[in-house]
Design a protein around this motif. Structure first.
Motif, PDB file in Angstrom:
ATOM      1  N   ALA A 254      -7.591   1.330  -7.688  1.00  0.00           N
ATOM      2  CA  ALA A 254      -6.226   0.721  -7.911  1.00  0.00           C
ATOM      3  C   ALA A 254      -4.895   1.335  -7.511  1.00  0.00           C
ATOM      4  CB  ALA A 254      -6.267   0.332  -9.293  1.00  0.00           C
ATOM      5  N   PRO A 255      -4.703   2.784  -7.928  1.00  0.00           N
ATOM      6  CA  PRO A 255      -3.460   3.396  -7.593  1.00  0.00           C
ATOM      7  C   PRO A 255      -2.882   3.558  -6.238  1.00  0.00           C
ATOM      8  CG  PRO A 255      -4.735   4.715  -9.012  1.00  0.00           C
ATOM      9  CD  PRO A 255      -5.636   3.564  -8.588  1.00  0.00           C
ATOM     10  N   TYR A 256      -3.944   2.967  -5.171  1.00  0.00           N
ATOM     11  CA  TYR A 256      -3.243   3.271  -3.668  1.00  0.00           C
ATOM     12  C   TYR A 256      -2.753   1.935  -3.342  1.00  0.00           C
ATOM     13  CZ  TYR A 256      -6.679   7.094  -3.671  1.00  0.00           C
ATOM     14  OH  TYR A 256      -7.448   8.169  -4.064  1.00  0.00           O
ATOM     15  N   GLN A 257      -2.637   0.855  -4.241  1.00  0.00           N
ATOM     16  CA  GLN A 257      -2.227  -0.592  -4.043  1.00  0.00           C
ATOM     17  C   GLN A 257      -2.530  -0.796  -2.665  1.00  0.00           C
ATOM     18  OE1 GLN A 257       1.876  -0.720  -5.332  1.00  0.00           O
ATOM     19  NE2 GLN A 257       1.485   1.227  -6.722  1.00  0.00           N
TER      20      GLN A 257
ATOM     21  N   THR B  74      -4.849   1.053   3.623  1.00  0.00           N
ATOM     22  CA  THR B  74      -4.583  -0.289   3.759  1.00  0.00           C
ATOM     23  C   THR B  74      -5.172  -1.604   3.302  1.00  0.00           C
ATOM     24  OG1 THR B  74      -5.832  -0.634   5.866  1.00  0.00           O
ATOM     25  CG2 THR B  74      -3.546   0.436   6.031  1.00  0.00           C
ATOM     26  N   GLU B  75      -6.736  -1.211   3.086  1.00  0.00           N
ATOM     27  CA  GLU B  75      -7.423  -2.556   2.635  1.00  0.00           C
ATOM     28  C   GLU B  75      -8.656  -1.857   1.871  1.00  0.00           C
ATOM     29  OE1 GLU B  75      -7.835  -5.699   5.606  1.00  0.00           O
ATOM     30  OE2 GLU B  75      -9.585  -5.864   4.867  1.00  0.00           O
TER      31      GLU B  75
ATOM     32  N   LEU C 158      -1.882  10.810  -7.010  1.00  0.00           N
ATOM     33  CA  LEU C 158      -2.326   9.789  -7.754  1.00  0.00           C
ATOM     34  C   LEU C 158      -3.037   9.683  -8.848  1.00  0.00           C
ATOM     35  CD1 LEU C 158      -2.430   7.151  -4.603  1.00  0.00           C
ATOM     36  CD2 LEU C 158      -0.394   7.340  -6.065  1.00  0.00           C
TER      37      LEU C 158
ATOM     38  N   GLU D  92      -4.551  -3.824  -0.178  1.00  0.00           N
ATOM     39  CA  GLU D  92      -5.016  -4.932  -0.376  1.00  0.00           C
ATOM     40  C   GLU D  92      -6.711  -5.222  -0.542  1.00  0.00           C
ATOM     41  OE1 GLU D  92      -3.575  -8.444   1.897  1.00  0.00           O
ATOM     42  OE2 GLU D  92      -2.061  -6.892   2.469  1.00  0.00           O
TER      43      GLU D  92
ATOM     44  N   GLU E 106     -12.805   0.002  -9.771  1.00  0.00           N
ATOM     45  CA  GLU E 106     -11.446  -0.558  -9.763  1.00  0.00           C
ATOM     46  C   GLU E 106     -10.531   0.699  -9.939  1.00  0.00           C
ATOM     47  OE1 GLU E 106     -10.631  -3.178  -8.281  1.00  0.00           O
ATOM     48  OE2 GLU E 106      -8.353  -3.045  -8.954  1.00  0.00           O
TER      49      GLU E 106
ATOM     50  N   ALA F 296       0.986  -1.174  -0.196  1.00  0.00           N
ATOM     51  CA  ALA F 296      -0.067   0.009  -0.032  1.00  0.00           C
ATOM     52  C   ALA F 296       0.759   1.132   0.010  1.00  0.00           C
ATOM     53  CB  ALA F 296      -1.013  -0.205   1.211  1.00  0.00           C
ATOM     54  N   GLN F 297       0.577   2.185  -0.895  1.00  0.00           N
ATOM     55  CA  GLN F 297       1.270   3.426  -0.890  1.00  0.00           C
ATOM     56  C   GLN F 297       0.877   4.234   0.476  1.00  0.00           C
ATOM     57  OE1 GLN F 297       2.623   5.061  -3.625  1.00  0.00           O
ATOM     58  NE2 GLN F 297       2.705   2.971  -4.759  1.00  0.00           N
TER      59      GLN F 297
ATOM     60  N   THR G 294     -13.268   1.572   1.793  1.00  0.00           N
ATOM     61  CA  THR G 294     -11.752   1.468   2.091  1.00  0.00           C
ATOM     62  C   THR G 294     -11.341   1.804   3.346  1.00  0.00           C
ATOM     63  OG1 THR G 294      -9.505   2.330   0.902  1.00  0.00           O
ATOM     64  CG2 THR G 294     -11.227   3.646   0.599  1.00  0.00           C
TER      65      THR G 294
END
Lengths: 250, 250
Positions: B129-132, B82-83, B42, B134, B125, B2-3, B89
């Motif tokens: 997505a860019p936050y990476q 984080t997730e 991002l 989980e 998505e 995660a970024q 989120t």
């Protein structure tokens, strides 16, 4: 020559109204933050004056707004304490955009309050000297706010709440601005923008007081609102705003 | 991975209460500013989600406060998404002082609101997505606020006013925090400090609504206040705060 101090500031979302433009009350907060930083730099910060039993208060604002900056915009704010006399100091603020154009000019009158006696104190030379403002005996006549006709005025009542009170133990001056504006209705506020105005603070508002905000609207050559805030039968603040109708954004 | 995104912030006087400590509502404003900056970096800023007819809203805060920073203190704020799952989120914030000690931890749940339908939307998505963060199917059970007994509760009534409304066209989440706290009296607020709490936002408050803020105080093993905000018979927000009595500062 009077000392000038400049600083860049990014306008944050939380400083903005529903249209993502800086609010007048947050503008005032940011201006006072900048003058506070200049004072700290000259070793005349909050702690210094407070140790003398004093605190700076604002007596009067006179402002011209070409446009309010928007969220995430970077502006540069300059402040200069230009002149003082035994009771007041006059301080100008200029807000410039990235093209170095002045978008807001605010002329202010500051005074020192004796924190115990709750009244204005003479400006001690040791507090005022580092700003290198010019001394002039003359006490300026600030532009007066237009009178309010209470009988025909719109009115709205506000209870002073915990977070309205600042470290001077009275309602923070930025709250008065929202109280004045909130006597106008949503339809008006969301379709108009302030282009100039004056605000005079006459008496502090304390915890547990109830404030009535009166306003009249005059639509003659200019569209003007006149404001009066009072608690316990006293006048706490008067203000006049001159408005533009919002253009549709292209 | 995660970024993570970090930024230093100076606590300004206008963000503080009468004791020159950062207020909880301003803390929240600043945290959201930081996560907004990460999103912009991002290329998933406000404009991006708004172009899809969406806007981020906060569903839940869970915070632990070792100490609130004071005016003019510089802190570093870190945020990590984080997730996530189909609806939410989870984003953590850490506020560190100049010794790199974590003084505040805030765990949050964000969702996307469909601006037209005024209800939660699935997380696309392309937005997330860019936050990476989980992906996990599991929807977390946030810690619930304690129930309020309305019969024995303190209560205070608030009119929604013009400047309470943000660019999402509803009352900004930071206002709920002040409304909840302002149901407590001045004697309590000025002698106690929040050390942890949860806040859940259940329903938006709109212009012209009237909000009742209820609270109960429990002084058992811990000193706890339970809060409930409602308008038009609906529950808009619930919160629980755990308090410390202020020590005299030396």
């Amino acid at each position: 020559m009077a000392q000038s101090y400049k600083q860049k500031q990014v306008v944050r979302y939380y400083m903005c109204d529903r249209t993502n433009k800086l609010t007048l009350s947050m503008l005032v907060n940011v201006l006072l933050e900048i003058s506070g930083q200049q004072s700290a730099l000259l070793n005349r910060g909050e702690d210094f004056v407070r140790a003398m039993g004093l605190s700076w208060i604002i007596i009067h604002y006179d402002f011209e707004i070409n446009r309010m900056p928007k969220a995430e915009e970077t502006v540069e704010i300059e402040t200069i304490a230009t002149e003082y006399n035994k009771l007041f100091t006059y301080r100008d603020f200029y807000v410039r955009d990235k093209n170095n154009e002045v978008i807001i000019t605010v002329k202010t009158t500051f005074a020192l309050m004796d924190l115990e006696k709750r009244r204005m104190a003479r400006l001690p030379e040791i507090v005022i000297a580092p700003y290198q403002a010019e001394f002039s005996k003359r006490i300026r006549r600030n532009v007066k706010a237009m009178p309010v006709e209470k009988e025909s005025a719109s009115q709205k009542i506000f209870n002073v709440s915990y977070f309205d009170i600042d470290s001077n133990n009275h309602v923070n001056n930025s709250r008065y601005i929202n109280w004045a504006l909130e006597s106008l209705d949503e339809a008006f506020l969301s379709s108009h923008t302030i282009k100039k105005g004056v605000i005079s603070f006459e008496k502090e508002v304390k915890e547990n007081e109830i404030v009535t905000s009166y306003s009249n609207t005059y639509d003659d050559e200019e569209l003007i609102t006149a404001h009066h805030l009072s608690a316990n039968g006293m006048t706490n603040c008067t203000a006049t705003f001159v408005w533009d109708r919002n253009k549709k954004e292209g």
